[in-house]
Scaffold this active site. Structure first.
Site, PDB file in Angstrom:
ATOM      1  N   ILE A 140     -28.844 -12.278  93.854  1.00 53.04           N
ATOM      2  CA  ILE A 140     -27.672 -12.632  94.657  1.00 53.04           C
ATOM      3  C   ILE A 140     -26.604 -11.536  94.584  1.00 53.04           C
ATOM      4  O   ILE A 140     -25.403 -11.798  94.704  1.00 53.04           O
ATOM      5  CB  ILE A 140     -27.089 -13.993  94.235  1.00 53.04           C
ATOM      6  CG1 ILE A 140     -26.737 -14.011  92.739  1.00 53.04           C
ATOM      7  CG2 ILE A 140     -28.052 -15.112  94.559  1.00 53.04           C
ATOM      8  CD1 ILE A 140     -26.021 -15.286  92.304  1.00 53.04           C
ATOM      9  N   GLY A 141     -27.100 -10.296  94.396  1.00 49.87           N
ATOM     10  CA  GLY A 141     -26.192  -9.178  94.238  1.00 49.87           C
ATOM     11  C   GLY A 141     -25.958  -8.837  92.789  1.00 49.87           C
ATOM     12  O   GLY A 141     -25.120  -7.988  92.468  1.00 49.87           O
ATOM     13  N   GLU A 162     -20.553 -14.856  84.335  1.00 53.99           N
ATOM     14  CA  GLU A 162     -19.495 -15.858  84.418  1.00 53.99           C
ATOM     15  C   GLU A 162     -18.520 -15.747  83.249  1.00 53.99           C
ATOM     16  O   GLU A 162     -17.364 -16.152  83.357  1.00 53.99           O
ATOM     17  CB  GLU A 162     -20.113 -17.254  84.496  1.00 53.99           C
ATOM     18  CG  GLU A 162     -20.920 -17.423  85.770  1.00 53.99           C
ATOM     19  CD  GLU A 162     -21.571 -18.790  85.910  1.00 53.99           C
ATOM     20  OE1 GLU A 162     -21.707 -19.503  84.895  1.00 53.99           O
ATOM     21  OE2 GLU A 162     -21.937 -19.140  87.042  1.00 53.99           O
ATOM     22  N   ASN A 219     -28.656  -4.046  81.317  1.00 52.01           N
ATOM     23  CA  ASN A 219     -28.289  -2.857  82.091  1.00 52.01           C
ATOM     24  C   ASN A 219     -26.770  -2.775  82.117  1.00 52.01           C
ATOM     25  O   ASN A 219     -26.121  -3.517  82.857  1.00 52.01           O
ATOM     26  CB  ASN A 219     -28.849  -2.945  83.516  1.00 52.01           C
ATOM     27  CG  ASN A 219     -28.574  -1.685  84.333  1.00 52.01           C
ATOM     28  OD1 ASN A 219     -27.534  -1.043  84.195  1.00 52.01           O
ATOM     29  ND2 ASN A 219     -29.499  -1.336  85.206  1.00 52.01           N
ATOM     30  N   GLY A 248     -26.314 -14.452  79.153  1.00 55.02           N
ATOM     31  CA  GLY A 248     -25.678 -14.132  80.423  1.00 55.02           C
ATOM     32  C   GLY A 248     -24.313 -13.508  80.226  1.00 55.02           C
ATOM     33  O   GLY A 248     -23.703 -13.583  79.167  1.00 55.02           O
ATOM     34  N   VAL A 249     -23.796 -12.886  81.315  1.00 54.14           N
ATOM     35  CA  VAL A 249     -22.476 -12.262  81.214  1.00 54.14           C
ATOM     36  C   VAL A 249     -21.650 -12.410  82.489  1.00 54.14           C
ATOM     37  O   VAL A 249     -20.435 -12.255  82.460  1.00 54.14           O
ATOM     38  CB  VAL A 249     -22.624 -10.766  80.841  1.00 54.14           C
ATOM     39  CG1 VAL A 249     -23.038  -9.926  82.052  1.00 54.14           C
ATOM     40  CG2 VAL A 249     -21.356 -10.210  80.228  1.00 54.14           C
TER      41      VAL A 249
END
Length: 736
Positions: A472-473, A696, A622, A693-694
């Site tokens: 989603i980008g 949010e 990344n 995750g990062v």
């Protein structure tokens, strides 16, 4: 692959390709316009165009619909109305009815689609559909509706109770020598993603193919099949590129349903998109909240009592905005209480928007922490550090797998120059500008979800990855390619990634900050299978085989990877499944946001001058694409703090500013230098990638950091978002 114990050392730990700031592999396609988004697929022959008719009332019933004039208009092929199809089945994942029947539950609910040869003909004919409504009185005012709202269960609590807590909050709060009791409000917000909701549907016999824009391919496939009453095996969903979602594309939307119905009626493929003015009211949004926070402390700053209560609204079968969830985990305190209330509103569906719960909850909690620090005469960072905890405050037996909040706060303070901040508000000037600094903690939970993939080694040595994961980008193509390249010991350009097709293994999908860690873990598992197949064909012991530089080595033998596939391609297919480590350990991400603002002492206009985000979120797969995620989230946080608000017409029940002209979001000129720092960590309790995750985390806390900076600049405390100039302008002359 079952992940049920902490990860040991594995090939990802080499960090030769994973963890490196590689350019986006899909970047050239997107920057040259070659990436194909939902409405742009040209391989579909002779498509027609569908125009959506939205309801002109917010609540009531459709007495009759007259589509005769529309059917007679030039180029029209079909008119499909909600009355024609009757009440359709609701899917398992979407919470609101999308189409069908005579009931109107919200303004701009889709009630018809007109199909024509051209887009312009469809739009013109749609305006000719006549509708006879029987309007009903609706509930559109959240403040009024909350007066009689009932308690709601916290969806993030286990068990999901209406009131959660430990100790005796009321007693401890009453006994505390220093207390805070304050109210905060956040408004309804729109996802405002760049790509609108769009779908192309084509039937071949009883087989349906849908090209669409979705974050969750399998969810949409399942719900579309259920809504249409067809076998899931007869539905294929394709979504290779998505122009943003922010949670708005998690759940099946009406463009997909209408495209399928229209294509069936017209006997040919049909394109349907929701025009921008229809999106805000037809689809989902972040619900407004009204929050109360109470904190009781000892004079040394130790929190002895903390309570967070929040009320929000949604349709009859909806759920609450879980704005209290982070307060259950972020700070220590022996006596705790959290509770939610849910009002029934006849506004459009409220649902997930980037960091649902935590984003609006942190906007309130982190102002309250600053207000309490001021009452105590403590530095806001020192107050937060004093109340850090390495265990779940509600379940002390459960430790955090990793928690570097203190490092984020203290190292961020040094990097940002926090020591230069004047603790007395309204004292720092730069010409006509009142200058202030603000800080807020950042917090977002990590979610572990099953995710599958297939990895293929071709005769030419090329590695192909297939999974229905979406991009989603966020950079999914790139981090998945990096994972496969690292595992198979090849260069990044030797990997091809194919995403967003329901014919591929089911992935975790994109959302909730869970996509990257889970989808790459699924690819890792599939690569383990492929490595075993390669070793077996080459006669190696798979436990000893090393993959590097396009070679496979074991003992004193080294063989080219291409030789393994010389007799035919090899396939590894598997997925990641999780045990109960997330019950033994609390998996969360942490950070700190620092903001400096200037407030014009004459006009009240706020300008953000600089920003810093400190992030502790496991292994960063990344750094370049992760930084992009965080600065985008920081930008969204500025929007939430200063400008974003869906204005509700409480008379007629709709969002007035339902386009990008009236719904303001930040532009380049609004955003100054943004610095992002990732702490070096790898969480072996999370997954074999040791990642979390990062995307949010970069949002949670930003709004409060801006609000706290404005207070430091002006001495005027605003607790009602967005902080627009009229909310503090009258008090500025006294400050200035």
């Amino acid at each position: 692959m079952k992940f049920d114990k902490p990860a040991g050392s594995n090939p990802i730990d080499r960090m030769r390709i994973v963890g490196q700031p590689r350019d986006r592999v899909d970047g050239p396609l997107k920057t040259t316009g070659q990436a194909t988004y939902a409405y742009e697929h040209t391989e579909i022959a002779n498509p027609a165009y569908g125009a959506v008719v939205g309801a002109a009332i917010a609540k009531g019933r459709i007495r009759a619909m007259d589509g005769a004039a529309a059917k007679a208009a030039p180029g029209v092929l079909a008119v499909v109305t909600a009355l024609d199809v009757g009440a359709l089945e609701k899917g398992d994942y979407n919470t609101a009815k999308l189409f069908g029947g005579d009931r109107v539950d919200h303004y701009h609910q889709a009630i018809a689609v007109v199909v024509a040869e051209t887009f312009e003909q469809a739009q013109a004919a749609a305006a000719l559909v006549k509708v006879d409504y029987a309007p009903e009185e609706g509930r559109f005012d959240l403040a009024k509706a909350l007066e009689t709202a009932k308690p709601a269960k916290d969806p993030n609590a286990a068990p999901a109770d209406e009131v959660n807590g430990v100790g005796d909050f009321d007693r401890a709060f009453a006994a505390a020598p220093v207390t805070l009791d304050a109210q905060y409000t956040t408004p309804d917000q729109s996802h405002a993603m760049m790509e609108p909701f769009a779908s192309i549907a084509a039937w071949e016999g009883d087989q349906l193919t849908l090209w669409t824009s979705t974050q969750m391919v399998d969810w949409w496939r399942s719900d579309l099949a259920k809504t249409l009453g067809v076998d899931k095996d007869k539905v294929r969903v394709i979504s290779p590129y998505i122009g943003g979602g922010f949670g708005g594309k998690l759940f099946l939307r009406v463009d997909a349903v209408l495209a399928a119905l229209a294509a069936k009626a017209a006997g040919r493929p049909v394109k349907v998109t929701l025009p921008r003015p229809l999106i805000a009211n037809n689809t989902t949004h972040r619900p407004a909240t009204r929050q109360r926070i109470r904190i009781g402390c000892e004079r040394d700053g130790t929190i002895t009592a903390i309570a967070h209560e929040s009320g929000s609204g949604d349709q009859k079968d909806g759920g609450p905005e879980a704005a209290v969830s982070q307060t259950r985990l972020l700070y220590a305190g022996a006596n705790r209480l959290t509770a939610l209330r849910l009002a029934v509103l006849d506004l459009p569906e409220g649902n997930s928007m980037r960091a649902p719960g935590e984003a609006p909850g942190m906007m309130a909690l982190e102002i309250a922490m600053d207000e309490m620090a001021e009452k105590l005469g403590m530095d806001p960072i020192a107050f937060r550090v004093k109340n850090d905890t390495q265990v779940d405050p509600e379940k002390p037996e459960r430790r955090f797998s990793q928690r570097q909040l203190v490092r984020c706060l203290t190292e961020g303070a040094e990097r940002f120059g926090w020591s230069q901040r004047n603790a007395m508000p309204g004292q720092v000037r730069d010409g006509r500008w009142l200058v202030g600094m603000g800080v807020a903690a950042a917090f977002r939970n990590h979610i572990s979800l099953k995710s599958g993939a297939r990895v293929i080694l071709g005769r030419d040595g090329q590695v192909t990855v297939e999974t229905d994961m979406t991009d989603i980008g966020t950079g999914s193509y790139t981090i998945i390619a990096q994972t496969a390249a690292e595992m198979m010991g090849v260069d990044l350009d030797a990997v091809t990634v194919r995403l967003g097709d329901s014919r591929f293994p089911v992935s975790a999908g994109s959302g909730g900050q869970f996509g990257a860690a889970n989808s790459t873990s699924g690819v890792y598992a599939a690569c383990v299978k492929l490595r075993e197949a390669v070793a077996q064909r080459l006669g190696f012991n798979s436990a000893e085989a090393a993959f590097e530089g396009g070679q496979v080595s074991a003992g004193n033998r080294t063989v080219s990877l291409t030789k393994a596939a010389a007799a035919g391609e090899l396939v590894g297919e598997d997925g990641i499944e999780y045990g109960d480590l997330d019950e033994t350990y609390q998996l969360s991400t942490f950070g700190a946001h620092f903001v400096e603002v200037g407030v014009d002492r004459y006009t009240g206009v706020t300008r953000v001058r600089r920003m810093l985000a400190m992030c502790a979120a496991g292994r960063i797969l990344n750094p370049k694409s992760a930084r992009s995620q965080v600065i985008g989230a920081m930008t969204m946080g500025v929007g939430g703090a200063l400008m974003e608000e869906l204005a509700v017409d409480t008379r007629y029940g709709f969002f007035v500013n339902h386009d990008l002209a009236g719904y303001e979001v930040p532009v380049h000129a609004d955003i100054p230098h943004q610095e992002v720092v990732f702490l070096d960590e790898a969480d072996d309790k999370s997954n074999p990638m040791k990642a979390k995750g990062v995307g949010e985390l970069g949002l949670c806390g930003v709004g409060a950091a801006v609000a706290n900076a404005i207070y430091n600049a002006t001495g005027v405390r605003v607790r009602d978002y967005p902080i627009t100039l009229e909310k503090h302008l009258e008090q500025l002359p006294a400050v200035a």
